[in-house]
Write an enzyme that holds these catalytic residues in place. Structure first.
Site, PDB file in Angstrom:
ATOM      1  N   LYS A   1      -2.847 -10.590 -10.420  1.00  0.00           N
ATOM      2  CA  LYS A   1      -3.925 -10.926  -9.486  1.00  0.00           C
ATOM      3  C   LYS A   1      -5.104  -9.976  -9.715  1.00  0.00           C
ATOM      4  O   LYS A   1      -4.909  -8.763  -9.817  1.00  0.00           O
ATOM      5  CB  LYS A   1      -3.410 -10.764  -8.050  1.00  0.00           C
ATOM      6  CG  LYS A   1      -4.457 -11.056  -6.993  1.00  0.00           C
ATOM      7  CD  LYS A   1      -4.115 -10.458  -5.648  1.00  0.00           C
ATOM      8  CE  LYS A   1      -5.286  -9.622  -5.194  1.00  0.00           C
ATOM      9  NZ  LYS A   1      -5.722  -9.529  -3.898  1.00  0.00           N
TER      10      LYS A   1
ATOM     11  N   LYS B   1       0.834  -1.208   0.000  1.00  0.00           N
ATOM     12  CA  LYS B   1       0.000   0.000   0.000  1.00  0.00           C
ATOM     13  C   LYS B   1       0.868   1.257   0.000  1.00  0.00           C
ATOM     14  O   LYS B   1       0.552   2.224  -0.685  1.00  0.00           O
ATOM     15  CB  LYS B   1      -0.970  -0.022   1.185  1.00  0.00           C
ATOM     16  CG  LYS B   1      -2.123  -0.998   0.948  1.00  0.00           C
ATOM     17  CD  LYS B   1      -2.976  -1.208   2.180  1.00  0.00           C
ATOM     18  CE  LYS B   1      -3.999  -2.300   1.926  1.00  0.00           C
ATOM     19  NZ  LYS B   1      -4.571  -2.818   3.179  1.00  0.00           N
TER      20      LYS B   1
ATOM     21  N   LYS C   1      -9.431  -4.959  -7.018  1.00  0.00           N
ATOM     22  CA  LYS C   1     -10.130  -3.681  -7.204  1.00  0.00           C
ATOM     23  C   LYS C   1      -9.141  -2.569  -7.485  1.00  0.00           C
ATOM     24  O   LYS C   1      -9.426  -1.631  -8.224  1.00  0.00           O
ATOM     25  CB  LYS C   1     -10.880  -3.310  -5.916  1.00  0.00           C
ATOM     26  CG  LYS C   1     -12.144  -4.073  -5.677  1.00  0.00           C
ATOM     27  CD  LYS C   1     -12.616  -3.850  -4.223  1.00  0.00           C
ATOM     28  CE  LYS C   1     -12.997  -5.135  -3.564  1.00  0.00           C
ATOM     29  NZ  LYS C   1     -12.629  -5.221  -2.146  1.00  0.00           N
TER      30      LYS C   1
END
Ligand code: ADP
Ligand code: TRP
Length: 326
Positions: free
Chosen positions: A195, A116, A198
């Site tokens: 992968k 992140k 979203k």
């Protein structure tokens, strides 16, 4: 004689966007199948979603969508406790008690945190402490099985470490959970072959419109072999997704066409689109019905919150007592 303990299953999903095939096969389907085999708890991780969703209206809309999606896909609210994380505030208090035994290094090693930051999210305390709150979710209901996709495995391992440390220091308080990860769906590929996620804009949504779904499927990246050339199903993203929906005989039949030559990826994509579209057809109908009855959805979540809170309260009381906060 020992009596076997009934399996307790818990999993959650963040309301951070529209659910996709990776979510469905990696987490929802396994979790929904497990609801037949034990006491299941499924929840909408809206405290967790706050780490990335900054718009209150979006958070509300996404939470409602996830609730509809789960109920449409077969969550049985009689059997399964279905709730919003924020309706069980006991988990935030439990997270604090757990953080007391959580080494910084354990959190610093988490891939999800590092990913992140690499994606440019600001390094907030909430993002860093995310796995501790997840541990609290899992431990609050003393669950022993946590169905998730492979990317969440490390978080369940962190939960185990925290629970073991707490039990050692303060006495047996928590059940040690196991992740339940199905190899064949541990990482569902997206339309670009990475992968499906979203955050990569590479998803095929479960409840997209027909046009959207077709267009996403047609965008799946393949190699550039010509029509007449022999093709390898094992390395093809279209085939990897088709496999999730097809019977053994259907897989074999499509694989044979790949290997036979004179078969283009366009045809494989059409076959995949038909599968996706017909598979979710009954769920789409159910979802449309549920959408007309918001009172029902609210009632399910309210009832679920009460049931989850009762369990979380028991665990929290035991943990408070263990650390000396009685
Ligand atoms: P996303 O990456 O789209 O944000 P989440 O992190 O919200 O998905 O994941 C919710 C659940 O769905 C988790 O259990 C996760 O492991 C599972 N999951 C998400 N994407 C995939 C995928 N491509 N393959 C398998 N499981 C997945
Ligand atoms: N971190 C999970 C995800 O992004 C969501 C989640 C929060 C969760 N708490 C959980 C999953 C507890 C399983 C158990 O997918």
């Amino acid at each position: 004689m020992t009596t076997a303990k009934r399996m307790r299953i818990l999993s959650g999903i963040q309301p951070s966007g529209k659910l996709h095939l990776g979510n469905y096969f990696g987490m929802m389907k396994p979790a929904l199948e497990l609801q037949e085999q034990g006491d299941a708890y499924l929840f909408i991780a809206n405290y967790h979603a706050l780490t990335t969703v900054g718009d209150p209206a979006v958070l509300r809309a996404n939470s409602r969508d996830v609730a509809l999606d789960f109920l449409a896909c077969g969550l049985d609210p009689q059997r399964t406790v279905f709730f919003r994380q924020s309706d069980v505030p006991e988990v935030t208090e439990l997270a604090w008690l757990l953080s007391v035994v959580t080494p910084m290094g354990l959190l610093e090693r988490c891939h999800s945190y590092k990913d992140k930051l690499a994606k440019g999210l600001p390094p907030t305390h909430a993002l860093f402490a995310y796995p501790v709150l997840m541990a609290a979710d899992i431990l609050a209901v003393q669950s022993n099985v946590v169905p998730v996709g492979r990317d969440q495995k490390q978080h369940v391992e962190v939960t185990r470490d925290i629970a073991v440390k707490f039990n050692l220091q303060f006495g047996e308080t928590f059940t040690i959970p196991e992740p339940a990860i199905r190899d064949e769906v541990a990482v569902v590929p997206g339309v670009d072959g990475q992968k499906m996620s979203k955050s990569y804009n590479n998803t095929v949504e479960i409840f997209g419109t027909e046009k959207e779904t077709r267009s996403r499927v047609m965008k799946i990246v393949t190699d550039s072999k010509g029509l007449e050339e022999v093709k390898d199903p094992a390395t093809c993203n279209v085939f990897a997704l088709y496999k999730l929906f097809a019977t053994e005989a259907e897989r074999e039949a499509l694989a044979a066409r790949y290997r036979g030559g004179n078969f283009g990826y366009g045809e494989a994509k059409k076959a995949l689109f038909e599968k996706v579209w017909t598979y979710f057809e009954p769920y789409r109908r159910r979802r449309a019905e549920l959408e007309k009855d918001p009172g029902f959805v609210d009632g399910v979540l309210k009832d679920g919150a009460a049931r989850a809170r009762a369990e979380a309260r028991k665990t929290l009381n035991a943990a408070r007592l263990a650390v000396g906060l009685d």
